[in-house]
Design a protein around this motif. Structure first.
Motif, mmCIF file in Angstrom:
data_model
loop_
_atom_site.group_PDB
_atom_site.id
_atom_site.type_symbol
_atom_site.label_atom_id
_atom_site.label_comp_id
_atom_site.label_asym_id
_atom_site.label_seq_id
_atom_site.Cartn_x
_atom_site.Cartn_y
_atom_site.Cartn_z
ATOM 1 N N HIS A 110 0.858 -1.181 0.000
ATOM 2 C CA HIS A 110 0.000 0.000 0.000
ATOM 3 C C HIS A 110 0.900 1.238 0.000
ATOM 4 O O HIS A 110 2.123 1.128 0.079
ATOM 5 N N ARG A 118 11.424 2.296 10.038
ATOM 6 C CA ARG A 118 11.443 1.039 10.800
ATOM 7 C C ARG A 118 12.789 0.940 11.493
ATOM 8 O O ARG A 118 13.821 1.286 10.901
ATOM 9 N N ASP A 165 7.881 0.688 14.243
ATOM 10 C CA ASP A 165 7.519 1.659 13.215
ATOM 11 C C ASP A 165 7.465 3.057 13.822
ATOM 12 O O ASP A 165 7.022 3.212 14.964
HETATM 13 O O1 GTQ Z 1 3.867 -0.608 7.640
HETATM 14 O O2 GTQ Z 1 2.784 0.654 6.302
HETATM 15 O O3 GTQ Z 1 2.739 0.977 12.152
HETATM 16 O O4 GTQ Z 1 0.770 1.978 7.185
HETATM 17 C C1 GTQ Z 1 1.134 2.035 10.785
HETATM 18 C C2 GTQ Z 1 0.648 2.293 9.518
HETATM 19 C C3 GTQ Z 1 2.839 0.654 9.842
HETATM 20 C C4 GTQ Z 1 3.047 0.281 7.430
HETATM 21 C C5 GTQ Z 1 2.230 1.225 10.926
HETATM 22 C C6 GTQ Z 1 1.251 1.736 8.414
HETATM 23 C C7 GTQ Z 1 2.350 0.904 8.583
#
Ligand code: GTQ
Length: 349
Positions: A110, A118, A165
């Motif tokens: 997405h 990260r 994240d």
């Molecule tokens: O990995 O795309 O912690 O879209 C929150 C929203 C991770 C991700 C998150 C996100 C993502």
């Protein structure tokens, strides 16, 4: 307020009528709001707070048993600051959460206008793909997903993988600029794995390349490289009294931060080192990569160990004490604040 106690009954009722009159026009007197609106110094809602990895990890693995990544889309436990209940925020401007992928799982592609980072913590065989280019994530690696890039994650290893994240979602939402789109399909294939590191990670740049976006073209800043630099700088000195040995993650094309809104850094605190008091306007999330120690943030105190996360809100005075040699990753909205001319710091207060 004290002057109003000396007002006559007539003056009081005239003022009350005035309030009612202007309220009907959606008007409010600034003189009643000014002190709370334009504060003498930052008044963050976020509080200093600490998450112990050992307890969070157990709950994360429970989530892994209770629901699939398809059900969750992203299996993330949000680190929600108790000063911002219901807001999905770790600081007054940033989102953070622990993400888990069980063996063989994939989190589908997405993209969104929010930028993400990260910090990889645990497991092997995990990857993130950004605009079709895969990067393998290893412990301590700092990986970026700039805004509006397609991304998916997967775990090809035998064990659960966990990373932290950090996203600028609250900033994107403050400006009401959130767009997102998903796709069940895999991303179209991009450059081969490791391509961006060959181009940008060695102090070299491809001939003729120019900065084409506000984000770094390097997707993965390897921990091994950062760790070697920290060790060499510890030997060579000098050591900053407030930060120990601290390095900032830079966009190799501009020297600025790796992403336009979020800054990231990594610091080494020598064994037994006590930092001098320091504060800055960027509420900061700390992630312990190695070692254990103690921090005083404002009037809170935390004993931290590997993979723990703790927060210093904006302008909260921080002091750290490393009980053995410690390496701490951190991120904040400093990049955004600097661009807006807002960032301040104070050393040795
Ligand atoms: O990995 O795309 O912690 O879209 C929150 C929203 C991770 C991700 C998150 C996100 C993502």
């Amino acid at each position: 307020m004290s002057s109003s106690s000396r007002l006559s009954t007539e003056e009081c009722s005239a003022r009350k009528a005035f309030h009612e009159e202007i309220a009907r026009q959606n008007l409010v007197p600034l003189w009643e709001r000014l002190a709370a609106l334009v504060t003498r110094s930052p008044e963050p809602a976020a509080r200093p707070i600490h998450w112990r990895y050992s307890t969070v990890r157990a709950s994360l693995l429970n989530a892994g048993r209770l629901l699939t990544v398809e059900e969750a889309e992203r299996r993330v436990l949000i680190l929600e600051n108790p000063g911002l209940p219901g807001q999905s925020q770790i600081t007054d401007s940033l989102f953070s959460g622990f993400q888990l992928l069980m063996p063989g799982e994939r989190a589908h592609a997405h993209r969104h206008t929010a930028s993400a980072l990260r910090v990889f913590l645990e497991g092997s065989g995990a990857y993130t793909a950004v605009n079709g280019e895969r990067t393998k994530m290893e412990r301590g690696d700092f990986v970026i997903t700039p805004g509006w890039t397609w991304h998916d994650h997967g775990n090809d290893g035998p064990d659960p993988v966990i990373w932290l994240d950090g996203l600028d979602v609250p900033i994107v939402n403050l400006f009401k600029t959130s767009f997102s789109e998903g796709s069940a399909a895999q991303q179209t294939e991009g450059p081969p794995q490791g391509d961006c590191e060959a181009r940008y990670a060695a102090g070299l740049l491809p001939e003729g390349c120019k900065a084409e976006s506000l984000s770094s073209p390097l997707l993965n800043y390897r921990y091994g490289r950062a760790r070697e630099s920290l060790a060499a700088l510890l030997r060579n000195g000098p050591i900053d009294p407030c930060h120990g040995v601290k390095l900032r993650y830079a966009n190799p094309l501009t020297g600025g931060s790796a992403m336009s809104t979020i800054s990231a850094a990594i610091q080494l605190l020598p064994s037994g080192f006590r930092t001098a008091p320091y504060r800055s306007t960027d509420g900061t999330v700390f992630v312990v990569i190695e070692g254990h120690g103690h921090s005083d943030i404002g009037d809170a105190s935390f004993d931290w160990a590997e993979n723990d996360v703790f927060v210093a809100p904006s302008w909260g005075l921080g002091r750290h004490h490393a009980q053995n040699e410690a390496v701490v990753f951190s991120f904040s909205d400093r990049a955004a604040q600097e661009k807006l001319g807002l960032w301040r710091e104070q050393r040795d207060t």
